[in-house]
Motif scaffolding. Structure first.
Motif, PDB file in Angstrom:
ATOM      1  N   ASP A   1     -78.176  34.139 -98.310  1.00 13.47           N
ATOM      2  CA  ASP A   1     -77.770  32.600 -98.332  1.00 13.47           C
ATOM      3  C   ASP A   1     -77.180  32.487 -99.613  1.00 13.47           C
ATOM      4  OD1 ASP A   1     -77.301  29.687 -98.556  1.00 13.47           O
ATOM      5  OD2 ASP A   1     -79.300  29.440 -97.769  1.00 13.47           O
ATOM      6  N   PRO A   2     -75.780  32.245 -99.869  1.00 19.44           N
ATOM      7  CA  PRO A   2     -75.323  32.002-101.154  1.00 19.44           C
ATOM      8  C   PRO A   2     -75.406  30.729-101.556  1.00 19.44           C
ATOM      9  CG  PRO A   2     -73.617  32.491 -99.639  1.00 19.44           C
ATOM     10  CD  PRO A   2     -74.819  32.494 -98.841  1.00 19.44           C
ATOM     11  N   ASP A   3     -75.927  29.666-100.646  1.00 18.61           N
ATOM     12  CA  ASP A   3     -75.984  28.455-100.858  1.00 18.61           C
ATOM     13  C   ASP A   3     -77.090  27.642-101.256  1.00 18.61           C
ATOM     14  OD1 ASP A   3     -73.039  28.250-100.513  1.00 18.61           O
ATOM     15  OD2 ASP A   3     -73.453  28.311 -98.189  1.00 18.61           O
ATOM     16  N   ALA A   4     -78.092  28.404-101.742  1.00 16.19           N
ATOM     17  CA  ALA A   4     -79.605  28.011-102.124  1.00 16.19           C
ATOM     18  C   ALA A   4     -79.548  27.571-103.202  1.00 16.19           C
ATOM     19  CB  ALA A   4     -80.529  29.061-101.669  1.00 16.19           C
ATOM     20  N   PRO A   5     -80.353  26.347-103.615  1.00 17.57           N
ATOM     21  CA  PRO A   5     -80.888  25.638-102.572  1.00 17.57           C
ATOM     22  C   PRO A   5     -79.980  24.582-102.119  1.00 17.57           C
ATOM     23  CG  PRO A   5     -81.320  24.874-104.850  1.00 17.57           C
ATOM     24  CD  PRO A   5     -80.488  26.043-104.936  1.00 17.57           C
ATOM     25  N   SER A   6     -78.685  24.399-102.717  1.00 20.09           N
ATOM     26  CA  SER A   6     -77.631  23.505-101.963  1.00 20.09           C
ATOM     27  C   SER A   6     -76.307  24.051-102.402  1.00 20.09           C
ATOM     28  CB  SER A   6     -77.982  21.839-102.502  1.00 20.09           C
ATOM     29  OG  SER A   6     -77.335  21.929-103.813  1.00 20.09           O
ATOM     30  N   PRO A   7     -75.345  24.111-101.523  1.00 20.75           N
ATOM     31  CA  PRO A   7     -73.956  24.320-101.468  1.00 20.75           C
ATOM     32  C   PRO A   7     -73.434  23.606-102.759  1.00 20.75           C
ATOM     33  CG  PRO A   7     -74.598  23.490 -99.358  1.00 20.75           C
ATOM     34  CD  PRO A   7     -75.523  23.246-100.091  1.00 20.75           C
ATOM     35  N   SER A   8     -73.790  22.461-103.292  1.00 17.85           N
ATOM     36  CA  SER A   8     -73.217  21.939-104.666  1.00 17.85           C
ATOM     37  C   SER A   8     -74.027  22.355-105.862  1.00 17.85           C
ATOM     38  CB  SER A   8     -73.230  20.329-104.343  1.00 17.85           C
ATOM     39  OG  SER A   8     -74.524  20.018-104.396  1.00 17.85           O
ATOM     40  N   ASN A   9     -75.003  23.036-105.818  1.00 16.93           N
ATOM     41  CA  ASN A   9     -75.777  23.451-106.899  1.00 16.93           C
ATOM     42  C   ASN A   9     -76.382  24.581-106.412  1.00 16.93           C
ATOM     43  OD1 ASN A   9     -76.915  23.589-109.486  1.00 16.93           O
ATOM     44  ND2 ASN A   9     -78.548  22.245-108.912  1.00 16.93           N
ATOM     45  N   PRO A  10     -75.890  25.763-106.390  1.00 18.98           N
ATOM     46  CA  PRO A  10     -76.285  27.174-105.671  1.00 18.98           C
ATOM     47  C   PRO A  10     -77.173  27.925-106.943  1.00 18.98           C
ATOM     48  CG  PRO A  10     -74.117  27.339-105.794  1.00 18.98           C
ATOM     49  CD  PRO A  10     -74.432  26.005-106.325  1.00 18.98           C
ATOM     50  N   THR A  11     -78.117  27.244-107.420  1.00 20.23           N
ATOM     51  CA  THR A  11     -78.879  27.872-108.546  1.00 20.23           C
ATOM     52  C   THR A  11     -79.632  29.105-108.229  1.00 20.23           C
ATOM     53  OG1 THR A  11     -80.867  26.361-108.317  1.00 20.23           O
ATOM     54  CG2 THR A  11     -79.128  25.855-109.855  1.00 20.23           C
ATOM     55  N   LEU A  12     -79.958  29.225-106.997  1.00 16.98           N
ATOM     56  CA  LEU A  12     -80.732  30.486-106.207  1.00 16.98           C
ATOM     57  C   LEU A  12     -79.813  31.513-105.749  1.00 16.98           C
ATOM     58  CD1 LEU A  12     -83.857  28.998-104.929  1.00 16.98           C
ATOM     59  CD2 LEU A  12     -83.483  29.712-107.216  1.00 16.98           C
ATOM     60  N   ARG A  13     -78.366  31.444-105.746  1.00 14.14           N
ATOM     61  CA  ARG A  13     -77.268  32.358-105.311  1.00 14.14           C
ATOM     62  C   ARG A  13     -77.833  33.792-105.702  1.00 14.14           C
ATOM     63  NH1 ARG A  13     -71.414  30.934-105.853  1.00 14.14           N
ATOM     64  NH2 ARG A  13     -71.777  29.443-104.145  1.00 14.14           N
ATOM     65  N   GLU A  14     -77.753  34.570-105.009  1.00 11.72           N
ATOM     66  CA  GLU A  14     -77.829  34.471-103.327  1.00 11.72           C
ATOM     67  C   GLU A  14     -79.429  34.688-102.925  1.00 11.72           C
ATOM     68  OE1 GLU A  14     -75.841  38.145-102.261  1.00 11.72           O
ATOM     69  OE2 GLU A  14     -74.300  37.615-103.703  1.00 11.72           O
ATOM     70  N   TYR A  15     -79.769  33.930-102.126  1.00 13.74           N
ATOM     71  CA  TYR A  15     -81.200  34.147-101.614  1.00 13.74           C
ATOM     72  C   TYR A  15     -81.179  35.048-100.645  1.00 13.74           C
ATOM     73  CZ  TYR A  15     -86.073  32.827-100.258  1.00 13.74           C
ATOM     74  OH  TYR A  15     -87.103  32.977-100.165  1.00 13.74           O
ATOM     75  N   LEU A  16     -82.081  36.065-100.937  1.00  7.93           N
ATOM     76  CA  LEU A  16     -82.240  37.110 -99.694  1.00  7.93           C
ATOM     77  C   LEU A  16     -83.131  36.967 -98.663  1.00  7.93           C
ATOM     78  CD1 LEU A  16     -81.576  40.052 -99.203  1.00  7.93           C
ATOM     79  CD2 LEU A  16     -83.495  40.576-100.540  1.00  7.93           C
ATOM     80  N   HIS A  17     -82.674  36.712 -97.381  1.00  2.31           N
ATOM     81  CA  HIS A  17     -83.503  36.464 -96.378  1.00  2.31           C
ATOM     82  C   HIS A  17     -84.311  37.551 -95.753  1.00  2.31           C
ATOM     83  CE1 HIS A  17     -83.379  32.051 -95.916  1.00  2.31           C
ATOM     84  NE2 HIS A  17     -82.058  32.185 -96.530  1.00  2.31           N
ATOM     85  N   TRP A  18     -83.517  38.909 -95.706  1.00  2.00           N
ATOM     86  CA  TRP A  18     -83.898  39.908 -94.849  1.00  2.00           C
ATOM     87  C   TRP A  18     -83.147  41.266 -95.395  1.00  2.00           C
ATOM     88  CZ3 TRP A  18     -82.068  41.184 -89.379  1.00  2.00           C
ATOM     89  CH2 TRP A  18     -83.041  42.103 -88.679  1.00  2.00           C
ATOM     90  N   MET A  19     -83.978  42.496 -95.516  1.00  2.00           N
ATOM     91  CA  MET A  19     -83.141  43.720 -95.782  1.00  2.00           C
ATOM     92  C   MET A  19     -83.946  44.679 -94.733  1.00  2.00           C
ATOM     93  SD  MET A  19     -82.838  45.717 -99.202  1.00  2.00           S
ATOM     94  CE  MET A  19     -81.984  44.682 -99.913  1.00  2.00           C
ATOM     95  N   VAL A  20     -83.132  45.390 -94.189  1.00  2.00           N
ATOM     96  CA  VAL A  20     -83.494  46.647 -93.323  1.00  2.00           C
ATOM     97  C   VAL A  20     -82.715  47.667 -93.840  1.00  2.00           C
ATOM     98  CG1 VAL A  20     -83.807  47.828 -91.122  1.00  2.00           C
ATOM     99  CG2 VAL A  20     -83.939  45.307 -91.532  1.00  2.00           C
TER     100      VAL A  20
END
Length: 180
Positions: free
Chosen positions: A71-90
């Protein structure tokens, strides 16, 4: 990748924010319950509570793939300070199979945006060999490009994304219209 697909990824800033331009060379099908993910479609958090079914194309069981969900929009699209948030990896997904045949190195975490509409992106990379990709140490501020370079994965071979907003959210991103 066909021109319409590339245009949709550029308009949605998937190419740019997360990925460099690439050519799709392997099929990737992602579905939640029986609903397939297509670029720009919308899902609510309740619909993505459990990991999806993922089918990887290819033509050889001896070719392995890594799937990342970010998710490149974490925590918010206007302020994505956590860009990118990794939700899953296989990792180590054999060609012609699915994620169930790979190694889940980062367990699935349901997207739950609290502000705005988030792009949730599945990216598939071909691995140089089996057991050559390892889990990162954190989920937040993951960088798909840096990760791919670190493990010599090259450009993606496939991608699909959906938009997600909080359960009670209204409105939506406009799906990019194909141009000919």
């Amino acid at each position: 990748m066909r021109r319409r697909e590339r245009d949709a990824l550029v308009v949605a800033r998937v190419v740019g924010d997360v990925l460099d331009p690439f050519n799709r060379s392997v099929s990737l099908r992602v579905s939640y319950n029986s609903r397939e993910v297509t670029n720009g479609c919308e899902f609510r958090p309740s619909a993505v509570a459990h990991q999806p079914r993922v089918v990887v194309g290819g033509d050889d069981l001896r070719t392995f793939y890594t799937l990342v969900m970010v998710d490149p929009d974490a925590p918010s699209p206007s302020n994505p300070t956590l860009r990118e948030y990794l939700h899953w990896m296989v990792t180590d997904i054999p060609g012609t199979t699915g994620s169930a045949f790979g190694s889940e190195v980062v367990c699935y975490e349901q997207p739950r945006p609290s502000v705005g509409i988030h792009r949730v992106i599945f990216v598939l990379f071909q691995q140089p060999g089996r057991e050559t990709v390892y889990a990162p140490h954190w989920r937040h501020n993951f960088n798909t490009r840096v990760f791919a370079a670190q493990y010599n994965l090259g450009l993606p071979v496939a991608e699909v994304y959906f938009n997600c907003q909080r359960e009670s959210g209204c409105g939506g991103r406009r799906a990019p219209q194909p141009t000919d």
